[in-house]
Design an enzyme around this catalytic site. Sequence first.
Site, PDB file in Angstrom:
ATOM      1  N   LYS A  99      32.020  51.428  43.625  1.00  0.00           N
ATOM      2  CA  LYS A  99      32.860  51.069  44.776  1.00  0.00           C
ATOM      3  C   LYS A  99      31.934  50.547  45.877  1.00  0.00           C
ATOM      4  O   LYS A  99      31.582  51.254  46.825  1.00  0.00           O
ATOM      5  CB  LYS A  99      33.708  52.254  45.232  1.00  0.00           C
TER       6      LYS A  99
HETATM    7  N1  PMP Z   1      40.924  49.244  42.633  1.00  0.00           N
HETATM    8  C1  PMP Z   1      40.254  48.815  43.713  1.00  0.00           C
HETATM    9  C2  PMP Z   1      39.495  47.555  43.619  1.00  0.00           C
HETATM   10  C3  PMP Z   1      40.279  49.553  44.901  1.00  0.00           C
HETATM   11  O1  PMP Z   1      39.614  49.130  45.983  1.00  0.00           O
HETATM   12  C4  PMP Z   1      41.037  50.740  44.948  1.00  0.00           C
HETATM   13  C5  PMP Z   1      41.108  51.529  46.220  1.00  0.00           C
HETATM   14  N2  PMP Z   1      40.024  52.393  46.341  1.00  0.00           N
HETATM   15  C6  PMP Z   1      41.711  51.151  43.797  1.00  0.00           C
HETATM   16  C7  PMP Z   1      41.636  50.380  42.661  1.00  0.00           C
HETATM   17  C8  PMP Z   1      42.469  52.439  43.782  1.00  0.00           C
HETATM   18  O2  PMP Z   1      41.547  53.504  43.758  1.00  0.00           O
HETATM   19  P1  PMP Z   1      41.944  54.915  44.336  1.00  0.00           P
HETATM   20  O3  PMP Z   1      43.213  55.292  43.676  1.00  0.00           O
HETATM   21  O4  PMP Z   1      40.834  55.818  43.932  1.00  0.00           O
HETATM   22  O5  PMP Z   1      42.075  54.768  45.787  1.00  0.00           O
END
Ligand code: PMP
Length: 311
Positions: free
Chosen positions: A161
């Site tokens: 991330k």
């Molecule tokens: N994909 C991407 C590219 C994201 O930025 C996010 C948000 N963090 C998600 C999926 C969803 O992840 P999460 O459920 O952990 O927030």
Amino acid sequence: MTGQTPKYIWMNGEFIPWDEAKLHVTTAAVQTGSRVFEGLRGYWNDGEQQLYIFKIDEHLRRLAQSMKMMRMNLDFSLEEIRQALVDVLVKNDLREDVHLSPSVYFGVGQDFFSHKPGTTEVGVYVLARPRKSILGTDKALHVCVSSWTRISDRDMPPRIKASANYQNGRLAAVQAAEDGYDDAILLNELGKVAEGPGACVFLVRDGTALTPPVTGGILESITRTTLIQLLEEQMSVPVVQRQVDRTELYIADEFWMCGSALEVTPIISVDRFQVGDGQIGPITGQLQKEYEDVIRGKNPEYSDWVLPVYP
Ligand code: PMP
């Protein structure tokens, strides 16, 4: 506090007034986007007058994994960042729905790519801001399939991330907005459905929920894992993690995006093909309710997913 900027940001062990939390232009975070982060939510429970942070340890674990893959050595422990997430809410006296974001960044270094301890500063900051939930509203999206391809594990791993990855999502999101859509869906290097710029996706076909696998060019979404569990355990809806074709989106009965920010956001058209009957589908609607109960600490079966902030 709603609509206002909170007073303090937690940065490298101290509370800094919002306007004074700054990084130098020569930090690697600015020059090369070398920052990893998390986005998580806190939800206000009015009945209990309590703020609950959702899945804090799962987010910290993913932050640690992002740092590991980036070879970031931080002087602060995950436990200290965990405490900072709680403290920044209390210090700003936030008593409403919030978005929380811890970031770990490469700071000023000796060269563009230095990363070894002692050669480049590694820092951390934690932001908390009011952000209302969309659950309980009738928000629904018209999306397109983007002509941009999702980055892959062999070039810019979506599993990390990292800020820089969001340039890929930004190209898709901005193009979609220019073309009159609310958001975009990206296909991966194989031409299969990956995810949105900031959210994973689920579709329903014949009563089964489908979602692309974690090896399909997606972030390992914590909401995605949560929804798989809620669909199976609370709603007896079978979930299959498999490759999804673009044209399956066109004939899906239901379709939604999910993430900490987007929660469970229904999609009612893709490339101007109507999804189902063009309304929020029954599984999507029920799932929004189940999710809202869980995140606000109202479902005792999942009380270990939420952390109360106030004593
Ligand atoms: N994909 C991407 C590219 C994201 O930025 C996010 C948000 N963090 C998600 C999926 C969803 O992840 P999460 O459920 O952990 O927030």
